[in-house]
Motif scaffolding. Structure first.
Motif, PDB file in Angstrom:
ATOM      1  N   ASP A 135       3.833   5.517   2.594  1.00 29.18           N
ATOM      2  CA  ASP A 135       4.036   7.028   3.040  1.00 29.18           C
ATOM      3  C   ASP A 135       4.228   7.248   4.471  1.00 29.18           C
ATOM      4  O   ASP A 135       4.710   8.071   4.889  1.00 29.18           O
ATOM      5  CB  ASP A 135       2.722   7.812   2.485  1.00 29.18           C
ATOM      6  CG  ASP A 135       2.859   8.123   0.901  1.00 29.18           C
ATOM      7  OD1 ASP A 135       3.976   7.621   0.435  1.00 29.18           O
ATOM      8  OD2 ASP A 135       1.895   8.212   0.396  1.00 29.18           O
ATOM      9  N   VAL A 136       3.373   6.600   5.320  1.00 31.22           N
ATOM     10  CA  VAL A 136       3.374   7.101   6.748  1.00 31.22           C
ATOM     11  C   VAL A 136       4.548   6.078   7.304  1.00 31.22           C
ATOM     12  O   VAL A 136       4.888   6.717   8.225  1.00 31.22           O
ATOM     13  CB  VAL A 136       1.644   6.213   7.366  1.00 31.22           C
ATOM     14  CG1 VAL A 136       1.784   6.822   8.912  1.00 31.22           C
ATOM     15  CG2 VAL A 136       0.801   7.200   6.720  1.00 31.22           C
ATOM     16  N   TYR A 137       4.572   4.702   7.099  1.00 33.49           N
ATOM     17  CA  TYR A 137       5.711   4.109   7.947  1.00 33.49           C
ATOM     18  C   TYR A 137       6.848   3.802   6.924  1.00 33.49           C
ATOM     19  O   TYR A 137       8.030   3.735   7.557  1.00 33.49           O
ATOM     20  CB  TYR A 137       5.100   2.799   8.249  1.00 33.49           C
ATOM     21  CG  TYR A 137       3.701   3.066   9.265  1.00 33.49           C
ATOM     22  CD1 TYR A 137       4.205   3.732  10.567  1.00 33.49           C
ATOM     23  CD2 TYR A 137       2.620   2.809   8.938  1.00 33.49           C
ATOM     24  CE1 TYR A 137       2.785   3.696  11.382  1.00 33.49           C
ATOM     25  CE2 TYR A 137       1.431   2.925   9.729  1.00 33.49           C
ATOM     26  CZ  TYR A 137       1.556   3.565  10.909  1.00 33.49           C
ATOM     27  OH  TYR A 137       0.435   3.599  11.877  1.00 33.49           O
ATOM     28  N   SER A 183       2.227  11.177  10.881  1.00 40.02           N
ATOM     29  CA  SER A 183       0.975  11.348   9.941  1.00 40.02           C
ATOM     30  C   SER A 183       1.238  12.451   8.919  1.00 40.02           C
ATOM     31  O   SER A 183       2.329  12.857   9.137  1.00 40.02           O
ATOM     32  CB  SER A 183       0.047  11.856  10.854  1.00 40.02           C
ATOM     33  OG  SER A 183       0.215  13.079  11.165  1.00 40.02           O
ATOM     34  N   LEU A 184       0.852  12.152   7.666  1.00 36.09           N
ATOM     35  CA  LEU A 184       1.229  13.054   6.381  1.00 36.09           C
ATOM     36  C   LEU A 184      -0.020  14.356   6.756  1.00 36.09           C
ATOM     37  O   LEU A 184      -1.047  14.509   6.348  1.00 36.09           O
ATOM     38  CB  LEU A 184       0.805  12.209   5.366  1.00 36.09           C
ATOM     39  CG  LEU A 184       1.536  10.892   5.023  1.00 36.09           C
ATOM     40  CD1 LEU A 184       0.918  10.148   3.825  1.00 36.09           C
ATOM     41  CD2 LEU A 184       2.877  11.060   5.262  1.00 36.09           C
ATOM     42  N   GLY A 185       0.859  15.249   7.282  1.00 38.03           N
ATOM     43  CA  GLY A 185       0.138  16.438   7.392  1.00 38.03           C
ATOM     44  C   GLY A 185       0.687  17.214   8.721  1.00 38.03           C
ATOM     45  O   GLY A 185       1.732  17.966   8.776  1.00 38.03           O
ATOM     46  N   LEU A 186       0.168  16.682   9.823  1.00 40.07           N
ATOM     47  CA  LEU A 186       0.783  17.554  10.918  1.00 40.07           C
ATOM     48  C   LEU A 186       1.851  16.770  11.661  1.00 40.07           C
ATOM     49  O   LEU A 186       2.396  17.079  12.559  1.00 40.07           O
ATOM     50  CB  LEU A 186      -0.486  17.419  12.149  1.00 40.07           C
ATOM     51  CG  LEU A 186      -1.654  18.368  11.614  1.00 40.07           C
ATOM     52  CD1 LEU A 186      -2.709  18.374  12.920  1.00 40.07           C
ATOM     53  CD2 LEU A 186      -1.074  19.848  11.648  1.00 40.07           C
ATOM     54  N   SER A 218       0.419  -1.351  -0.079  1.00 46.79           N
ATOM     55  CA  SER A 218       0.074  -0.128   0.056  1.00 46.79           C
ATOM     56  C   SER A 218       0.875   1.143   0.052  1.00 46.79           C
ATOM     57  O   SER A 218       1.754   1.414   0.888  1.00 46.79           O
ATOM     58  CB  SER A 218      -0.863   0.008   1.105  1.00 46.79           C
ATOM     59  OG  SER A 218      -1.195   1.240   1.610  1.00 46.79           O
ATOM     60  N   LYS A 256       2.308  13.938  13.208  1.00 42.99           N
ATOM     61  CA  LYS A 256       2.169  13.434  14.648  1.00 42.99           C
ATOM     62  C   LYS A 256       2.604  11.917  14.337  1.00 42.99           C
ATOM     63  O   LYS A 256       2.533  11.091  13.664  1.00 42.99           O
ATOM     64  CB  LYS A 256       0.421  13.171  14.781  1.00 42.99           C
ATOM     65  CG  LYS A 256      -0.405  14.590  14.574  1.00 42.99           C
ATOM     66  CD  LYS A 256       0.096  15.257  16.124  1.00 42.99           C
ATOM     67  CE  LYS A 256      -0.688  16.519  16.059  1.00 42.99           C
ATOM     68  NZ  LYS A 256      -0.322  17.489  17.244  1.00 42.99           N
ATOM     69  N   ASN A 301      -2.059   5.726  17.342  1.00 45.47           N
ATOM     70  CA  ASN A 301      -1.749   7.225  16.613  1.00 45.47           C
ATOM     71  C   ASN A 301      -1.858   8.164  17.814  1.00 45.47           C
ATOM     72  O   ASN A 301      -2.854   8.322  18.551  1.00 45.47           O
ATOM     73  CB  ASN A 301      -3.054   7.515  15.644  1.00 45.47           C
ATOM     74  CG  ASN A 301      -3.144   6.504  14.495  1.00 45.47           C
ATOM     75  OD1 ASN A 301      -2.053   6.059  13.993  1.00 45.47           O
ATOM     76  ND2 ASN A 301      -4.376   5.880  14.250  1.00 45.47           N
ATOM     77  N   GLU A 354      -0.110   4.042   0.838  1.00 52.38           N
ATOM     78  CA  GLU A 354      -0.377   4.795   2.324  1.00 52.38           C
ATOM     79  C   GLU A 354       0.445   4.287   3.310  1.00 52.38           C
ATOM     80  O   GLU A 354       0.885   4.901   4.334  1.00 52.38           O
ATOM     81  CB  GLU A 354      -1.818   4.807   2.685  1.00 52.38           C
ATOM     82  CG  GLU A 354      -2.420   5.644   3.728  1.00 52.38           C
ATOM     83  CD  GLU A 354      -3.761   5.588   3.859  1.00 52.38           C
ATOM     84  OE1 GLU A 354      -4.546   5.489   2.788  1.00 52.38           O
ATOM     85  OE2 GLU A 354      -4.293   6.056   4.731  1.00 52.38           O
ATOM     86  N   PHE A 355       0.550   3.100   3.320  1.00 53.08           N
ATOM     87  CA  PHE A 355       1.462   2.362   4.426  1.00 53.08           C
ATOM     88  C   PHE A 355       3.000   2.823   4.063  1.00 53.08           C
ATOM     89  O   PHE A 355       3.721   3.286   5.069  1.00 53.08           O
ATOM     90  CB  PHE A 355       1.639   0.774   4.059  1.00 53.08           C
ATOM     91  CG  PHE A 355       1.925  -0.095   5.255  1.00 53.08           C
ATOM     92  CD1 PHE A 355       3.221   0.326   5.935  1.00 53.08           C
ATOM     93  CD2 PHE A 355       1.208  -0.860   5.852  1.00 53.08           C
ATOM     94  CE1 PHE A 355       3.551  -0.386   7.087  1.00 53.08           C
ATOM     95  CE2 PHE A 355       1.636  -1.847   6.732  1.00 53.08           C
ATOM     96  CZ  PHE A 355       2.869  -1.590   7.369  1.00 53.08           C
ATOM     97  N   VAL A 359      -2.452  -4.465   3.863  1.00 55.03           N
ATOM     98  CA  VAL A 359      -1.352  -4.327   5.154  1.00 55.03           C
ATOM     99  C   VAL A 359      -0.481  -5.262   4.558  1.00 55.03           C
ATOM    100  O   VAL A 359       0.606  -5.232   5.336  1.00 55.03           O
ATOM    101  CB  VAL A 359      -1.880  -4.564   6.474  1.00 55.03           C
ATOM    102  CG1 VAL A 359      -3.093  -3.572   6.872  1.00 55.03           C
ATOM    103  CG2 VAL A 359      -2.262  -6.147   6.585  1.00 55.03           C
TER     104      VAL A 359
END
Lengths: 531, 190
Positions: free
Chosen positions: B39-41, B74-77, B34, B79, B118, B36-37, B177
């Motif tokens: 990008d985040v991790y 997180s993609l943005g703030l 993924s 976190k 999170n 998203e996976f 996942v």
């Protein structure tokens, strides 16, 4: 049915009044400035928000009071500055950015103009000083000052009936007045004076030539008055009246007046000093049937606000009109706008403008039969060229007979309004303070997302810088309705507000109020979130 | 194709029938499928034990449990967020013996256990998900002296979870996942 309609109307009116009172940025309830039996109160406010007021006291003497800046300031005890036993009237005051204050007034007993100076260092008013030459009558005195000097002007009438504009200059460093001198030919009146921060001084008046004409004289810094520098501003063909003048920091004055262009009807005209001459007058207004009062305020940048009270052929009520001149726009004024309600008789507008070009206008609104007169105000936002908020804001309480408003607006944006309450010998003066608070600048309102694995939080983000003229403590963020509070956020690093868990495709509008360290609150400013 | 594979299996069966048990420790790099996976991790180390039993000639029954843990932003703030994943497998491998080597192909039923934390109050702080998925693997075992062996493998595993939550967030109905693993192992043959 009629009773029901009456009740509904009354309820609606009360709701409107309550809303206005809640929304008022003026301190409320008003301060009681004086005891009863007073008159002719004037006020001035400097850049830091310190105000000075002067009035004719019940015992016939000139009294003054100082109010420190901030909403929690209170008027100091009154100081009587004129000599007892003299009949005095018409005090006018000025205060510079250092806090030095000056008041001049007409002594009808001795037929002189007198003055008193209060240096900020001692805080003590000097004894009354005669600043005019011997005369048979003096009146219509005005005063202006900067950090170096103060200039008084008035109409002086000699025994032969010659009416001239006379002036005198006060040197603040030596705390002494100069020698009075005449500025105009005979047949003059209605003087106004302005002093720039560079000490350029300009005086304007009306003088009888073939017609009543507007003339002005400019004194360069360090120079003396010269009759050779008197210039005519209005056209010779018809009568002009109501001259008013202001000046920017570079010593370039702006002038306005009313002009009876066809022998019957009037227009408001304006002209700007170009450095060597006055620009060709332009019309600020449409055709007016009558003009009762013209006021002008100019800031250091040359932003000007002009207001006048007038009737037209189709509008028999006196309404308050305004036009604005933005700095660097030559003599190009905005189109006139009606400031007051179009259904209510008004009178006596006053205007002030701060260093940013934001203007405050106050006037007297005669609500019903002259027994319920309210001092009203409106706030003009220079950056958006709009009235903000859009509605009229009451300064005085309804249900009382207010009148004779006076206004002081400092370049820092804080203002003081004073007005009389009551009638006859029971008149007393009230005052309200407007502690300026500007909205943040460079504000962005964006929809953002915070994406976690499998989840995405949509949030709204407001960002902005603190206004350089502000000391904001917090910002209060409301929903679009202006009443539902979302959050109050600190302002130490500017406006930083976020609201999370927003719905996709729905972009909210927020209203933000600046809460300043001086206790002032800005008007709510709307920001709509975009993608 | 199936017929040829079956014939290959029958031909190789006598050669590799040993009834042996293998134990190995596996380490690999997990590359999430993924975006998203990713990008985040991002990807990261995955490791765990495996045990297999050659119950039929050239057929191994194997079980493994791999563990993946990774922090991210997180993609943005930006976190902090952390994911822990434990895919456990039960499957079969077909081994093809070559001199000093074995090439194998395998498929497995996988049970995924997923935990996410999170650091944001605006999304679900803790998420636990469990469910069955699948995986396929292929590799080469190098037979070493004294019953040791060395293994290089490729694996792909798949499992989709949905992330509905009570908060007003945009959640994915179905998000992968799984992903690919390239790794190696060292083991012992009993």
């Amino acid at each position: 049915m009629k009773t029901c309609a009456l009740k509904c109307s009354l309820l609606l009116f009360l709701l409107m009044v309550c809303f206005r009172l809640e929304a008022s940025p003026w301190t409320s309830p008003p301060d009681t400035l004086t005891g009863t039996g007073v008159s002719k109160t004037t006020v001035a406010t400097n850049a830091t928000g310190v105000s000075v007021a002067a009035w004719v006291d019940s015992d016939g003497r000139i009294s003054t009071s100082i109010r420190p800046a901030g909403v929690n300031g209170s008027w100091g005890s009154a100081s009587q500055v004129s000599t007892s036993g003299k009949t005095v009237t018409g005090p006018v005051v000025a205060i510079n950015d250092n806090g030095d204050a000056i008041v001049i007034w007409e002594n009808s007993t001795d037929v002189t103009i007198e003055a008193s100076f209060r240096p900020v260092g001692t805080g003590v008013w000097s004894s009354a000083t005669v600043i005019s030459s011997a005369s048979s009558k003096v009146d219509t005195q005005k005063v202006a000052m900067n950090n170096s000097l103060a200039v008084g002007v008035w109409r002086h009438e000699n025994g032969g009936g010659d009416k001239k504009i006379e002036t005198n200059t006060f040197n603040i460093s030596t705390q002494s007045w100069g020698t009075e001198e005449f500025l105009s030919d005979a047949g003059a009146g209605s003087p106004d004076v302005t002093v720039g921060s560079d000490s350029t001084t300009a005086v304007i008046w009306r003088v009888q030539r073939t017609k009543l004409e507007i003339e002005a004289n400019i004194r360069e810094p360090g120079e003396s008055w010269s009759s050779a520098s008197i210039m005519q501003l209005s056209a010779e063909s018809q009568d002009a009246a109501n001259p008013a003048i202001g000046i920017n920091a570079l010593g370039s004055p702006v002038a306005i007046w009313s002009y009876q262009f066809d022998g019957t009807n009037y227009v408001i005209q304006g002209a700007c000093w170009t450095g060597s001459s006055w620009s060709t007058p332009v019309n600020l207004s449409g055709t007016l049937a009558s003009v009762s009062k013209v006021r002008l305020a100019v800031n250091g940048n040359g932003d000007a606000a002009a207001v006048w009270s007038a009737t037209t052929a189709s509008q028999p009520l006196h309404l308050i009109y305004a036009a604005f001149l933005k700095s660097l726009s030559g003599n190009s004024w905005t189109a006139e706008t009606v400031v007051s309600r179009s259904t209510i008789e008004t009178e006596k507008p006053e205007v002030g403008v701060d260093a940013l070009g934001n203007a405050i206008v106050i006037w007297n609104e005669i609500v019903a039969n002259g027994t319920n007169e309210i001092i009203q105000s409106r706030f003009y936002l220079h950056s958006g060229s709009t009235w903000a908020p859009s509605e009229i804001v009451a300064v005085s309480a309804s249900g009382q007979k207010g009148g004779e408003p006076a206004l002081g607006v400092g370049s820092g944006g804080s203002a003081t309004a004073v007005w009389e309450v009551g009638s006859g010998g029971a008149k007393f003066e009230e005052a309200a303070y407007f502690a300026v608070a500007y909205p943040p600048i460079n504000v962005t309102a964006k929809r953002n997302s915070d994406r976690f694995f499998g989840q995405k939080d949509l949030y709204n983000k407001l960002r902005g810088n603190n206004h350089p003229s502000n000391s904001p403590v917090t910002y209060t963020v409301y929903r679009a309705d202006g009443t539902t509070q979302v959050e109050t956020v600190g302002a130490s690093k500017g406006l930083k507000f976020e609201e999370h868990n927003r719905r996709k495709g729905i972009f909210e509008t927020y209203q933000v109020v600046t809460n300043n360290s001086n206790g002032g609150q800005s008007f709510p400013y709307s920001y709509t979130v975009t993608k | 194709m199936k017929k040829w594979l079956f014939l290959l299996f029958l031909a190789a069966a006598p050669l590799c029938a040993s009834n042996e048990v293998r134990v190995q420790g596996k380490v690999g790099f997990f590359y999430p499928a993924s975006k998203e996976f990713q990008d985040v991790y991002g990807g990261g180390l995955i490791y765990g034990p495996e045990i297999s039993w050659r119950f039929m000639p050239c057929l191994d029954l194997f079980a493994d449990a791999m563990y993946f843990q990774k922090g991210g932003k997180s993609l943005g703030l930006k976190k902090h967020t952390r994911i822990k994943m434990l895919p456990a497998s039960l499957g079969i491998k077909l081994a093809v013996p070559l001199p000093s080597l074995e090439v194998y192909f395998g498929a497995a039923l996988k049970y995924f256990s997923l935990k996410i934390h999170n650091s944001s109050p605006y999304v679900s702080r803790s998420i636990s998900k469990d469910g069955f998925g699948w995986g396929i693997t292929s590799g080469v075992s190098v037979l070493l002296p004294k019953n040791f062996f060395f293994d290089i493998f490729l694996e792909y595993m798949s499992k989709k979870f949905n992330f509905h939550c009570n908060k007003q967030v945009i959640s994915n109905d179905s998000i992968q996942v799984g992903g690919g693993i390239i790794g190696g192992s060292i083991g012992y043959r009993f």
